[in-house]
Design an enzyme around this catalytic site. Sequence first.
Site, mmCIF file in Angstrom:
data_model
loop_
_atom_site.group_PDB
_atom_site.id
_atom_site.type_symbol
_atom_site.label_atom_id
_atom_site.label_comp_id
_atom_site.label_asym_id
_atom_site.label_seq_id
_atom_site.Cartn_x
_atom_site.Cartn_y
_atom_site.Cartn_z
ATOM 1 N N ASP A 37 -5.972 57.876 -58.794
ATOM 2 C CA ASP A 37 -6.115 59.213 -59.375
ATOM 3 C C ASP A 37 -5.621 59.178 -60.816
ATOM 4 O O ASP A 37 -4.429 59.257 -61.086
ATOM 5 C CB ASP A 37 -5.321 60.231 -58.561
ATOM 6 C CG ASP A 37 -5.491 61.658 -59.084
ATOM 7 O OD1 ASP A 37 -6.051 61.841 -60.187
ATOM 8 O OD2 ASP A 37 -5.049 62.591 -58.397
ATOM 9 N N GLY A 78 0.578 65.268 -56.411
ATOM 10 C CA GLY A 78 1.071 65.840 -55.168
ATOM 11 C C GLY A 78 1.152 64.814 -54.056
ATOM 12 O O GLY A 78 2.124 64.772 -53.291
ATOM 13 N N HIS A 93 -1.364 63.867 -65.430
ATOM 14 C CA HIS A 93 -0.239 63.078 -64.926
ATOM 15 C C HIS A 93 0.297 62.086 -65.961
ATOM 16 O O HIS A 93 1.257 61.377 -65.678
ATOM 17 C CB HIS A 93 -0.656 62.341 -63.661
ATOM 18 C CG HIS A 93 -1.190 63.236 -62.590
ATOM 19 N ND1 HIS A 93 -0.427 64.220 -61.992
ATOM 20 C CD2 HIS A 93 -2.430 63.321 -62.029
ATOM 21 C CE1 HIS A 93 -1.170 64.863 -61.101
ATOM 22 N NE2 HIS A 93 -2.374 64.346 -61.102
ATOM 23 N N ILE A 141 2.857 65.998 -64.870
ATOM 24 C CA ILE A 141 3.404 66.280 -63.547
ATOM 25 C C ILE A 141 3.126 65.126 -62.587
ATOM 26 O O ILE A 141 2.223 64.317 -62.785
ATOM 27 C CB ILE A 141 2.833 67.583 -62.959
ATOM 28 C CG1 ILE A 141 1.304 67.479 -62.774
ATOM 29 C CG2 ILE A 141 3.192 68.763 -63.838
ATOM 30 C CD1 ILE A 141 0.681 68.676 -62.077
#
Length: 270
Positions: A177, A200, A182, A197
């Site tokens: 990903d 998840g 990110h 961030i």
Amino acid sequence: MTTSEVSSAGQWRGVDLGTRTVRYDERDAILYALAVGAHATDLDLVLEDRLRVLPTFALTLAQWAPDELGGRGGFDTATALHGSQTLEVRSPLPRAGELRLSAHVGEVWDKGRAAVFEVVVECEHFVATWSLFAPGSGGFGGDRGPSAPAAPEGTPDLTATLVTSPDQAALYRLTGDRHHIHIDPEAAARIGQPRPIMHGLCTLAATTIPLARAAGAHPADLTSLSGRFAAPMFPGDSAEIRAWGTRSDLSFDVRSGDASVVSGAHVTFA
């Protein structure tokens, strides 16, 4: 069903998203383990000769399926959010090999102003389900679906600490990903975040390592996992894991400061 044949979110229910053969080797499984917080001293997670593949590695192998639905126009990829994730383990992943994965759209829930798409991926070793929250796609007259699970009450039976590395998202993105939020501060700012961030799925998987240790289990013995993504976590931050239940069956949540990062979560270990 083609995109041109779909007039509402509800009509995506049950649509076949195809099959894909994925290949990986020990290096891929070790890179993943390091990306979710394994240490050099965890030899059975990072050394080829002793390798046990973390079950959550399956989620990187199956990431193509929700991307396939977005690419077909099932939802707006610019605004959709990864709401929750489940993983059911059928058998351990081999150290290296080739897996044939099949995917389809499961339920599509109507939340009014949004729809929730379930994308189900399965093979002989696991079943993984993404729940994707798509603003603007609701209102098609479908079922609202289940409510969020109630939070556990009382004093936790065990606690643990999730410690992330400042470089963790940069490493994890190499597992598949590579969304810019990110790694790129400008991309993160465009979604209202002060800095890049954590993924998840990285946060959820990373949680299982200290949680397993606190419960006296091994993270590779995970047999099921689920959780809702309540708020983002930032690389380098720490979070408190609170769990209720027994070694083999735990409800848990993850909190970073005053924010709930993962809620309504559940894990079982063999």
